[in-house]
Design an enzyme around this catalytic site. Structure first.
Site, PDB file in Angstrom:
ATOM      1  CD  GLN A  76       0.543   6.358  11.080  1.00  0.00           C
ATOM      2  OE1 GLN A  76       1.319   5.530  10.607  1.00  0.00           O
ATOM      3  NE2 GLN A  76      -0.644   6.593  10.530  1.00  0.00           N
ATOM      4  CG  HIS A 140       1.944   3.966   6.416  1.00  0.00           C
ATOM      5  ND1 HIS A 140       1.483   3.867   5.131  1.00  0.00           N
ATOM      6  CD2 HIS A 140       0.850   4.307   7.171  1.00  0.00           C
ATOM      7  CE1 HIS A 140       0.188   4.135   5.098  1.00  0.00           C
ATOM      8  NE2 HIS A 140      -0.216   4.415   6.330  1.00  0.00           N
ATOM      9  CD  GLU A 232      -3.068  -8.122   2.650  1.00  0.00           C
ATOM     10  OE1 GLU A 232      -3.493  -7.812   1.524  1.00  0.00           O
ATOM     11  OE2 GLU A 232      -1.900  -8.523   2.864  1.00  0.00           O
ATOM     12  CE1 TYR A 242       2.850 -12.801   2.764  1.00  0.00           C
ATOM     13  CE2 TYR A 242       5.101 -12.008   2.563  1.00  0.00           C
ATOM     14  CZ  TYR A 242       4.209 -12.999   2.939  1.00  0.00           C
ATOM     15  OH  TYR A 242       4.664 -14.187   3.451  1.00  0.00           O
ATOM     16  CE1 TYR A 253      -8.076   4.972   4.412  1.00  0.00           C
ATOM     17  CE2 TYR A 253      -5.936   5.659   3.589  1.00  0.00           C
ATOM     18  CZ  TYR A 253      -6.694   4.942   4.486  1.00  0.00           C
ATOM     19  OH  TYR A 253      -6.081   4.187   5.463  1.00  0.00           O
TER      20      TYR A 253
END
Length: 357
Positions: A76, A140, A232, A242, A253
């Protein structure tokens, strides 16, 4: 630039259809586009994940910009967000986020550079921030940038697949950071001066925030990926935790429960969450310039279900899913200076805009 017909294949499409809009394709031929940045003369910039920055002129001519920082394009990661500085007319500065090689690992970085007068090259590139080392793999990176009205820069950072790191104030993983435009740390950051915390941290306990925006009152919001469920929308407060991976509204998963459940004292609750996950990415909060009825509404791209989510209300809720043939893996959503709504389709390798019919 050419027009395409808007076909209404909307899940909750009556409100969108009633707004009398059409979708135009602005440019295509892009390779995994990630972000749009508007220049004041009507041109715009588009980042491509493999490390290419393109300058698209208002006449449709496309130029590849030189001088882009070297990126570590893995999974990513790569060249990610691009933000044009508020004072670009004076400074010609743009901000870029990207994944950078860190020894045997990699992490998220933020840089600033000047776009030269030709619009073909970046000059005076400076790295403003590089996350703490120790992460590996291609997951991420976060990487969404917001420049606040006071010139402060916010940057999202994913936990890089290292879940416990999101609760470690000694690492940048799973956080939103806040710095000055020169890369220095504001004295009023919540953890500045603490020996057990990194001073850039503004909030923590995030999984992978890939969307962030200021509302019309200057309040910062972010959207982040959950695991299997639990994406979220969060109001970002100074120093708040958070909860990831201690609390969450999804499951691993594997199907197992995440952490301790959905609530814990001292950990913030989301303003809204999706279950199942939509894989949210770019986020925009609309001014109401062309469609006053959408003033203050949030628009969030879905990478998984190929739509743009429109959210509003108190409590916040999803009131419409804008799903058309053009909304394939929406990576970014932005409001242009004229009030039109632009979005990136990864599937089409294209930039589209929503304008009045």
């Amino acid at each position: 630039m050419f027009r395409v017909l808007l076909v209404f294949l909307l899940i909750f499409g009556a409100q969108f259809a009633a707004a009398q809009v059409r979708i135009e394709k602005v440019t295509d031929g892009l390779d995994e586009p990630w972000a749009i940045g508007f220049l004041p003369d009507g041109d715009f910039l588009v980042s491509e994940r493999e490390g290419v920055l393109k300058h698209v002129h208002r006449d449709g001519h496309v130029v590849q910009v030189s001088g882009v920082p070297k990126v570590h394009a893995e999974g990513q990661g790569g060249l990610l967000d691009v933000v044009v500085a508020r004072d670009f007319a004076q400074t010609r500065e743009i901000f870029l986020s990207y994944s950078i090689r860190q020894g045997r690992g990699s992490g998220t970085a933020l840089a600033v550079a000047r776009l030269d007068r030709s619009g073909k090259g970046l000059r005076n590139l400076r790295v403003l921030f590089e996350m703490s080392r120790g992460s590996s793999g291609g997951r991420h990176f976060g990487s969404r940038i917001v420049e606040a009205a006071d010139g402060m820069l916010f940057l999202t950072i994913g936990e890089r697949g290292d879940r416990p790191a999101a609760q470690d104030l000694g690492r940048h993983n799973g956080s939103i950071i806040r710095i000055h435009r020169d890369g220095s740390v504001p004295a009023d950051n919540p953890f500045a001066g603490r020996a057990d915390a990194l001073p850039e941290l503004w909030s923590y306990g995030h999984r992978n925030p890939q969307g962030m925006a200021l509302d019309l009152n200057g309040q910062l919001w972010a959207v982040e990926h959950g695991a299997r469920g639990g994406d979220e929308v969060n109001i970002i407060q100074k120093g708040a935790n958070y909860g990831w991976p201690v609390i969450a509204y999804g499951r691993h998963y594997s199907g197992f429960q995440i952490g301790e459940g959905t609530h814990k004292d001292g950990m913030a609750q989301p303003a809204y969450y999706w279950d199942p996950s939509i894989a949210p990415s770019g986020m925009m909060i609309y001014s109401g310039k062309l469609w006053p009825e959408w003033r203050g509404h949030m628009f969030v791209g879905s990478l998984k279900f190929d739509y743009i989510s429109r959210l509003a209300g108190a409590p916040l809720r999803e009131i419409e899913q804008i799903k058309t043939p053009q909304t394939g893996r929406v990576r970014d959503v932005r409001e242009a200076p004229d009030g039109s709504i632009w979005f990136l389709s990864v599937n089409d390798g294209a930039v589209y805009r929503i304008i009045p019919q």
